[in-house]
Design a protein around this motif. Structure first.
Motif, PDB file in Angstrom:
ATOM      1  N   LEU A  25      14.353   3.381 -16.684  1.00 30.52           N
ATOM      2  CA  LEU A  25      15.249   4.531 -16.698  1.00 30.52           C
ATOM      3  C   LEU A  25      14.527   5.774 -17.200  1.00 30.52           C
ATOM      4  N   ALA A  26      13.750   5.588 -18.260  1.00 30.60           N
ATOM      5  CA  ALA A  26      13.049   6.733 -18.848  1.00 30.60           C
ATOM      6  C   ALA A  26      11.921   7.227 -17.956  1.00 30.60           C
ATOM      7  N   ASP A  27      11.116   6.280 -17.413  1.00 27.51           N
ATOM      8  CA  ASP A  27       9.909   6.669 -16.682  1.00 27.51           C
ATOM      9  C   ASP A  27      10.174   7.082 -15.234  1.00 27.51           C
ATOM     10  N   VAL A  28      11.166   6.459 -14.601  1.00 28.04           N
ATOM     11  CA  VAL A  28      11.431   6.725 -13.179  1.00 28.04           C
ATOM     12  C   VAL A  28      12.599   7.706 -13.003  1.00 28.04           C
ATOM     13  N   TRP A  29      13.671   7.475 -13.765  1.00 22.32           N
ATOM     14  CA  TRP A  29      14.861   8.314 -13.623  1.00 22.32           C
ATOM     15  C   TRP A  29      14.850   9.515 -14.588  1.00 22.32           C
ATOM     16  N   GLY A  30      14.085   9.383 -15.677  1.00 24.23           N
ATOM     17  CA  GLY A  30      14.113  10.425 -16.694  1.00 24.23           C
ATOM     18  C   GLY A  30      15.399  10.421 -17.495  1.00 24.23           C
ATOM     19  N   VAL A  31      16.003   9.240 -17.630  1.00 21.52           N
ATOM     20  CA  VAL A  31      17.288   9.081 -18.327  1.00 21.52           C
ATOM     21  C   VAL A  31      17.093   8.134 -19.500  1.00 21.52           C
ATOM     22  N   THR A  66      13.539   5.482   0.117  1.00 21.18           N
ATOM     23  CA  THR A  66      14.038   6.760  -0.380  1.00 21.18           C
ATOM     24  C   THR A  66      13.017   7.315  -1.378  1.00 21.18           C
ATOM     25  N   ALA A  67      13.163   8.574  -1.730  1.00 21.44           N
ATOM     26  CA  ALA A  67      12.242   9.184  -2.695  1.00 21.44           C
ATOM     27  C   ALA A  67      12.266   8.434  -4.023  1.00 21.44           C
ATOM     28  N   LEU A  68      13.456   7.994  -4.450  1.00 21.71           N
ATOM     29  CA  LEU A  68      13.566   7.280  -5.717  1.00 21.71           C
ATOM     30  C   LEU A  68      12.960   5.888  -5.615  1.00 21.71           C
ATOM     31  N   GLU A  69      13.158   5.207  -4.491  1.00 20.42           N
ATOM     32  CA  GLU A  69      12.558   3.883  -4.297  1.00 20.42           C
ATOM     33  C   GLU A  69      11.040   3.985  -4.263  1.00 20.42           C
ATOM     34  N   PHE A  70      10.524   5.025  -3.634  1.00 18.70           N
ATOM     35  CA  PHE A  70       9.071   5.233  -3.595  1.00 18.70           C
ATOM     36  C   PHE A  70       8.544   5.448  -5.015  1.00 18.70           C
ATOM     37  N   LYS A  71       9.230   6.248  -5.798  1.00 16.01           N
ATOM     38  CA  LYS A  71       8.816   6.507  -7.177  1.00 16.01           C
ATOM     39  C   LYS A  71       8.869   5.235  -8.012  1.00 16.01           C
ATOM     40  N   LEU A  72       9.915   4.421  -7.801  1.00 16.44           N
ATOM     41  CA  LEU A  72      10.051   3.164  -8.524  1.00 16.44           C
ATOM     42  C   LEU A  72       8.920   2.208  -8.171  1.00 16.44           C
ATOM     43  N   VAL A 118      16.479  -1.845  -7.776  1.00 18.57           N
ATOM     44  CA  VAL A 118      15.478  -2.907  -7.672  1.00 18.57           C
ATOM     45  C   VAL A 118      15.874  -3.882  -6.566  1.00 18.57           C
ATOM     46  N   MET A 119      17.149  -4.238  -6.491  1.00 16.63           N
ATOM     47  CA  MET A 119      17.603  -5.159  -5.435  1.00 16.63           C
ATOM     48  C   MET A 119      17.386  -4.552  -4.049  1.00 16.63           C
ATOM     49  N   ARG A 120      17.687  -3.263  -3.907  1.00 16.28           N
ATOM     50  CA  ARG A 120      17.490  -2.607  -2.613  1.00 16.28           C
ATOM     51  C   ARG A 120      16.002  -2.545  -2.253  1.00 16.28           C
ATOM     52  N   LEU A 121      15.184  -2.228  -3.242  1.00 20.00           N
ATOM     53  CA  LEU A 121      13.745  -2.164  -3.003  1.00 20.00           C
ATOM     54  C   LEU A 121      13.206  -3.539  -2.612  1.00 20.00           C
ATOM     55  N   ARG A 122      13.634  -4.573  -3.328  1.00 22.40           N
ATOM     56  CA  ARG A 122      13.168  -5.928  -3.030  1.00 22.40           C
ATOM     57  C   ARG A 122      13.502  -6.320  -1.601  1.00 22.40           C
ATOM     58  N   ASP A 123      14.697  -5.974  -1.159  1.00 20.12           N
ATOM     59  CA  ASP A 123      15.097  -6.307   0.213  1.00 20.12           C
ATOM     60  C   ASP A 123      14.199  -5.627   1.245  1.00 20.12           C
ATOM     61  N   LYS A 124      13.707  -4.425   0.921  1.00 22.49           N
ATOM     62  CA  LYS A 124      12.874  -3.689   1.866  1.00 22.49           C
ATOM     63  C   LYS A 124      11.418  -4.166   1.873  1.00 22.49           C
ATOM     64  N   LEU A 125      11.012  -4.911   0.852  1.00 15.19           N
ATOM     65  CA  LEU A 125       9.607  -5.324   0.754  1.00 15.19           C
ATOM     66  C   LEU A 125       9.247  -6.471   1.693  1.00 15.19           C
ATOM     67  N   GLY A 126      10.233  -7.102   2.298  1.00 17.54           N
ATOM     68  CA  GLY A 126       9.949  -8.129   3.296  1.00 17.54           C
ATOM     69  C   GLY A 126       9.054  -9.240   2.787  1.00 17.54           C
ATOM     70  N   ARG A 185       0.850  -1.195   0.000  1.00 19.34           N
ATOM     71  CA  ARG A 185       0.000   0.000   0.000  1.00 19.34           C
ATOM     72  C   ARG A 185       0.877   1.233   0.000  1.00 19.34           C
ATOM     73  N   LEU A 186       0.572   2.158  -0.899  1.00 18.96           N
ATOM     74  CA  LEU A 186       1.248   3.447  -0.925  1.00 18.96           C
ATOM     75  C   LEU A 186       0.250   4.532  -0.555  1.00 18.96           C
ATOM     76  N   ASP A 187       0.618   5.362   0.398  1.00 21.50           N
ATOM     77  CA  ASP A 187      -0.145   6.559   0.716  1.00 21.50           C
ATOM     78  C   ASP A 187       0.542   7.679  -0.051  1.00 21.50           C
ATOM     79  N   LEU A 188      -0.040   8.046  -1.187  1.00 24.13           N
ATOM     80  CA  LEU A 188       0.616   8.989  -2.084  1.00 24.13           C
ATOM     81  C   LEU A 188       0.682  10.390  -1.485  1.00 24.13           C
ATOM     82  N   GLY A 189      -0.383  10.786  -0.789  1.00 22.70           N
ATOM     83  CA  GLY A 189      -0.403  12.116  -0.209  1.00 22.70           C
ATOM     84  C   GLY A 189       0.648  12.286   0.879  1.00 22.70           C
TER      85      GLY A 189
END
Length: 227
Positions: free
Chosen positions: A179-185, A155-161, A198-206, A137-141
C-alpha cells in the motif's frame, strides 16, 4: 549471437561485408532490395541493420522510415552504408532514423569495430530499460509487460505493482508495504485493495501465475522461478 541484416544491391560488397562479420563471430543475412530487407526484418528482427542508401526498388531512407514505423523494429540500430558522403545526405539519414553512417569505401575492420560498439551500447541501454525474471519481462521505457514471448495488457497500477514485486523478488511484501510503496497509502483499511489487485494481476500472468505467491498471514512474494 548478434544478427546483422546487410542491405545492399552490390552482391560483391554484400558478400565481403558478410564474410568479415561472420569472421568476427556475428550472424548475418543479406537483402539485395529494400522490399526483401523489410520482409527479412519482419521474419526475424535483427540486432543491427546495415543499410545502403541507394537500392534498386525503394531508397534506403524509405526502408529506414518503414523500419522505424514498425513496432518490432522501431528501436533496432540502423547504420547507413553508402558511397554518398555529403553532409546533406548524412543529415537526411539521421533525420529519418539512422543511428550511424559509414561511407564507402571503408575498412572492414573499422566496420566490425563500429558495429560491435553499437551492440555494446544497445545491450547497456536494454539492460537499463528491461526488467527480467524467469518468464516475466517488463519494458520500462515502453510500459509493456510480457510473459514469455506474449505481451499482456496491464493497467498502470498493475504494471507498477508487478514492477515493484519484480524488484523485490524472493522477498515477502506485506499488504501494508505494498500500500505504501505502490499506492502511496498508509491506511490499514485499504488492504483489501491489495488483495483484489494481486488476484487480477495473477490471473493475467498466465504461465507465470504461480510465481506470484500468497504468504498466509503476511502478504505476497514473487518467486524468482516458475514452479
Amino acid at each position: 549471437m548478434a544478427h546483422i541484416l546487410i542491405v545492399d544491391d552490390e552482391t560483391d560488397l554484400a558478400s565481403l561485408v558478410e564474410f568479415n562479420l561472420q569472421q568476427a563471430g556475428l550472424e548475418t543475412s543479406v537483402a539485395l532490395t529494400g522490399e526483401q530487407a523489410l520482409l527479412l526484418a519482419k521474419g526475424r528482427v535483427p540486432d543491427i541493420v546495415l543499410l545502403d542508401l541507394m537500392l534498386p526498388d525503394i531508397s534506403g531512407k524509405e526502408v529506414c522510415r518503414k523500419l522505424r514505423a514498425d513496432l518490432p523494429t522501431k528501436n533496432v540500430p540502423i547504420v547507413m552504408l553508402t558511397a554518398r558522403g555529403e553532409e546533406a545526405d548524412r543529415i537526411e539519414g539521421f533525420e529519418v532514423g539512422a543511428d550511424d553512417y559509414i561511407t564507402k569505401p571503408f575498412s572492414p575492420r573499422e566496420l566490425v569495430l563500429r558495429l560491435k560498439a553499437i551492440l555494446r551500447r544497445a545491450a547497456t541501454r536494454e539492460s537499463a530499460e528491461q526488467l527480467r525474471l524467469a518468464l516475466l519481462r517488463l519494458d520500462l521505457g515502453a510500459h509493456r509487460a510480457f510473459v514469455g514471448p506474449d505481451e499482456i495488457e496491464l493497467t498502470a497500477l498493475e504494471f507498477k505493482l508487478l514492477n515493484h514485486l519484480m524488484t523485490q523478488a524472493g522477498r515477502v511484501q506485506s499488504r501494508e508495504q505494498l500500500l505504501a510503496d505502490v499506492w502511496g497509502v498508509t491506511s490499514p483499511l485499504e488492504t483489501r485493495t491489495v488483495d483484489t489487485h494481486v488476484m487480477r494481476l495473477r490471473d493475467k500472468l498466465g504461465a507465470a501465475r504461480n510465481m506470484l505467491e500468497t504468504v498466509r498471514g503476511v502478504g505476497y512474494r514473487l518467486a524468482d522461478e516458475v514452479h
